[in-house]
Design a protein around this motif. Structure first.
Motif, short mmCIF file in Angstrom:
data_model
loop_
_atom_site.label_atom_id
_atom_site.label_comp_id
_atom_site.label_asym_id
_atom_site.label_seq_id
_atom_site.Cartn_x
_atom_site.Cartn_y
_atom_site.Cartn_z
N ALA A 1 -37.85 0.79 -12.88
CA ALA A 1 -37.78 0.47 -11.46
C ALA A 1 -37.45 -0.99 -11.24
O ALA A 1 -36.75 -1.36 -10.28
N ASP A 2 -37.93 -1.85 -12.11
CA ASP A 2 -37.66 -3.28 -11.99
C ASP A 2 -36.16 -3.57 -12.10
O ASP A 2 -35.63 -4.45 -11.42
N SER A 3 -35.46 -2.83 -12.97
CA SER A 3 -34.01 -3.02 -13.09
C SER A 3 -33.31 -2.68 -11.78
O SER A 3 -32.37 -3.37 -11.36
N PHE A 4 -33.76 -1.60 -11.12
CA PHE A 4 -33.16 -1.24 -9.84
C PHE A 4 -33.42 -2.32 -8.79
O PHE A 4 -32.52 -2.68 -8.01
N ILE A 5 -34.64 -2.85 -8.78
CA ILE A 5 -35.00 -3.86 -7.78
C ILE A 5 -34.17 -5.13 -7.96
O ILE A 5 -33.73 -5.74 -6.97
N LEU B 1 -24.84 3.88 -16.03
CA LEU B 1 -24.04 5.09 -15.85
C LEU B 1 -24.40 5.90 -14.61
O LEU B 1 -23.65 6.81 -14.23
N VAL B 2 -25.54 5.59 -13.98
CA VAL B 2 -25.97 6.39 -12.82
C VAL B 2 -26.20 5.52 -11.59
O VAL B 2 -25.55 5.69 -10.56
N THR B 3 -27.15 4.58 -11.69
CA THR B 3 -27.55 3.82 -10.51
C THR B 3 -26.39 3.02 -9.91
O THR B 3 -26.11 3.12 -8.71
N HIS B 4 -25.74 2.23 -10.72
CA HIS B 4 -24.62 1.42 -10.21
C HIS B 4 -23.50 2.29 -9.65
O HIS B 4 -23.03 2.05 -8.53
N PRO B 5 -23.04 3.34 -10.35
CA PRO B 5 -21.99 4.19 -9.77
C PRO B 5 -22.42 4.86 -8.47
O PRO B 5 -21.61 4.97 -7.54
N LEU B 6 -23.68 5.29 -8.36
CA LEU B 6 -24.13 5.94 -7.12
C LEU B 6 -24.14 4.94 -5.96
O LEU B 6 -23.76 5.29 -4.83
N VAL C 1 -29.00 2.81 -20.07
CA VAL C 1 -28.04 3.90 -19.93
C VAL C 1 -28.01 4.41 -18.50
O VAL C 1 -26.94 4.59 -17.90
N VAL C 2 -29.17 4.61 -17.91
CA VAL C 2 -29.26 5.15 -16.54
C VAL C 2 -28.75 4.14 -15.52
O VAL C 2 -28.01 4.48 -14.59
N VAL C 3 -29.14 2.88 -15.66
CA VAL C 3 -28.70 1.86 -14.70
C VAL C 3 -27.20 1.71 -14.71
O VAL C 3 -26.55 1.62 -13.65
#
Length: 519
Positions: A395-399, A472-477, A468-470
């Motif tokens: 979650a910290d990476s998203f923030i 390939l998923v979070t940034h593209p979304l 991997v998620v940040v």
């Protein structure tokens, strides 16, 4: 044509992630046993953990070589119990035996020092499975009594000095069944037993030479020029053992001598001539691996070690299930709190955060199942704690990304134009933070022992999968959302206040520029 700097093709990244997930779950469902469940450790599944402390006869610290060989021998005993998920690990000068599941009390008896013995063969017949219900061992397997009673019964029949009882035990012995006498035979009495392959049954005299009298054993490669067409095993005895061996071979030319480890015959060569030089050579149908294995057994079967049982812990299956439920509850509460905070503070971006966390959990679960099959990784309570902490790291990476995005919008940029600029700057911080977390987990894994290793392993693995998620998923979304008219609306994206402030800052800069131009 490549996109401008800082911009990506979101569909391509999401497609790559989809392929990764599809590949992982294909391996989960269509390889191995096909059961989509991770292996659970002893503290979650229940079972027995026994810690054995090694000591030497001379009081010196045990060598790494002897500890490793002791671990291999005890591991063979554990595997002979037929319990899935059992393991024997080194912890300094200790050996830790973990046997998950119920019915693992036998683990407390596994610390007996392996003893190699030499016995004369007086009878040998091919092994055949006896009729059901006719063997003492079959009766033992049908009983639910304690293990000690089974051992005493086996000793009474298979270590009898009465030749008639020996013959009855020989006929009744089932080499395919578990042997309650394994490692518990009395060296001063005869023994009826099988070879390791379960191909022959033997009647053996009392032990005439203990394995601790072997000074060295090594595998010898073929030498056709010396009349040695295959691999053999060469033995060297200590002084007292050499004398005993010379006397025995001189008196028993043409007879067989059995090498017995943990009540099983590992080899029974025929004595071709008196061996007076303190050495012996075992011929057989060996290849390099089997000759090396036998040499190791003969060399280390009787270790210069004894083990004190310093700790024996029994974890009930009920307690394991309760611990797992508590861990899952803690993780669920943590995930819900993170989700509520993200929804309240970020709105649309909060939804993307929750989706990313769910997808990250799906990837982690698949990797856990596969690691359990491939390397025997088991999930314990410490590992669950590592995953709970990893929720915060992810979650910290998203923030970091979202706050950098808001900073760009405050400076007057639109949602769409702010995404590539904010990602370019945020990813350096995300990579640095995750690198520090992974390094800390790696150092902890190397230096720690026992269950702390499980915590460090899961924390490090989650950190890698976070990237991997940040990426390939979070940034593209977020990039896709910034290109949507509906999702870009301030009321939907949750960026309304920030955009108003950005508009004010942009208007102020324009006014200042106009004033400066007029001046």
């Amino acid at each position: 044509m490549a996109p401008p700097a800082g911009q990506i093709r979101p569909g391509r990244y999401l497609a790559i992630f989809t392929l990764i997930v599809a590949a992982l779950y294909s391996l989960v469902f269509f390889t191995g046993d096909g059961k989509p469940y991770p292996k659970l450790g002893i503290d979650l599944q229940g079972g027995t953990r026994v810690t054995l402390t090694a000591r030497t006869l001379d009081g010196q610290p045990p060598t790494t070589e002897s500890l490793n060989q002791a671990r291999q021998i005890i591991e063979t005993r554990v595997n002979g119990m037929g319990v899935s998920g059992s393991e024997v690990t080194r912890d300094g000068s200790n050996l830790v035996i973990t046997v998950p599941g119920e019915g693992s009390e036998e683990a407390k008896q596994l610390g007996q020092t392996a003893e190699l013995r030499f016995r004369k063969v007086t009878g040998e017949v091919p092994a055949q499975t006896p009729p059901a219900g006719t063997t003492p061992q079959a009766a033992h397997q049908q009983q639910t009594g304690d293990q000690q009673r089974e051992i005493e019964e086996a000793k009474r029949t298979r270590q009898s000095t009465d030749p008639n009882v020996q013959m009855q035990a020989l006929q009744a012995l089932d080499c395919s069944a578990d042997d309650p006498l394994r490692g518990n035979d009395d060296p001063k009495l005869p023994l009826v037993t099988c070879d390791r392959e379960g191909e022959f049954k033997y009647v053996l005299e009392p032990s005439f030479l203990p394995g601790r009298e072997i000074a060295n054993a090594q595998a010898v490669p073929p030498s056709p020029q010396n009349g040695q067409p295959g691999w053999t095993v060469s033995l060297d005895f200590k002084s007292e053992g050499a004398k005993t061996w010379a006397d025995f071979t001189s008196a028993n030319v043409g007879q067989k001598a059995a090498f017995v480890l943990d009540s099983e015959v590992v080899s029974a060569p025929q004595i071709q001539a008196a061996l007076l030089g303190g050495n012996a050579q075992i011929d057989g149908q060996f290849n390099q691996q089997s000759a090396t294995d036998l040499a190791n057994i003969l060399k280390y079967g009787s270790l210069p070690l004894a083990f004190d049982q310093s700790e024996a812990e029994t974890v009930s299956a009920t307690l394991g299930v309760a611990s797992l439920e508590a861990g899952l509850l803690a993780g669920g509460i943590g995930l819900i709190l993170v989700a509520l905070y993200c929804l309240a503070y970020y709105r649309l971006l909060g939804i993307l955060t929750i989706l990313s966390l769910v997808l990250s959990g799906g990837v982690v679960y698949a990797v856990l199942v596969l690691l359990g099959r491939w390397i025997g990784f088991t999930l314990d309570l410490a590992g669950v704690a590592g995953f709970i902490i990893a929720i915060g790291i992810t979650a910290d990476s998203f923030i970091v990304f979202f706050e950098r995005l808001k900073d760009e919008i405050r400076e007057g940029r639109t949602f769409r134009s702010a995404v590539p600029r904010s990602w370019t700057r945020a990813r350096r911080t995300i990579l640095s933070a995750d690198a520090v977390s992974f390094l800390a987990a790696a150092v902890l894994y190397v230096l720690a022992v026992g269950q702390v290793k499980g915590f460090a392993f899961t924390l490090g693995m989650s950190t890698v999968l976070d990237l991997v998620v940040v990426f390939l998923v979070t940034h593209p979304l977020v990039a896709l959302a910034s290109k949507s008219k509906f999702l870009s609306k301030p009321s939907v994206s949750g960026l309304g206040a920030v955009q108003r402030l950005g508009n004010q800052n942009r208007a102020a800069r324009k006014a200042a520029a106009t004033t400066a131009k007029e001046a």
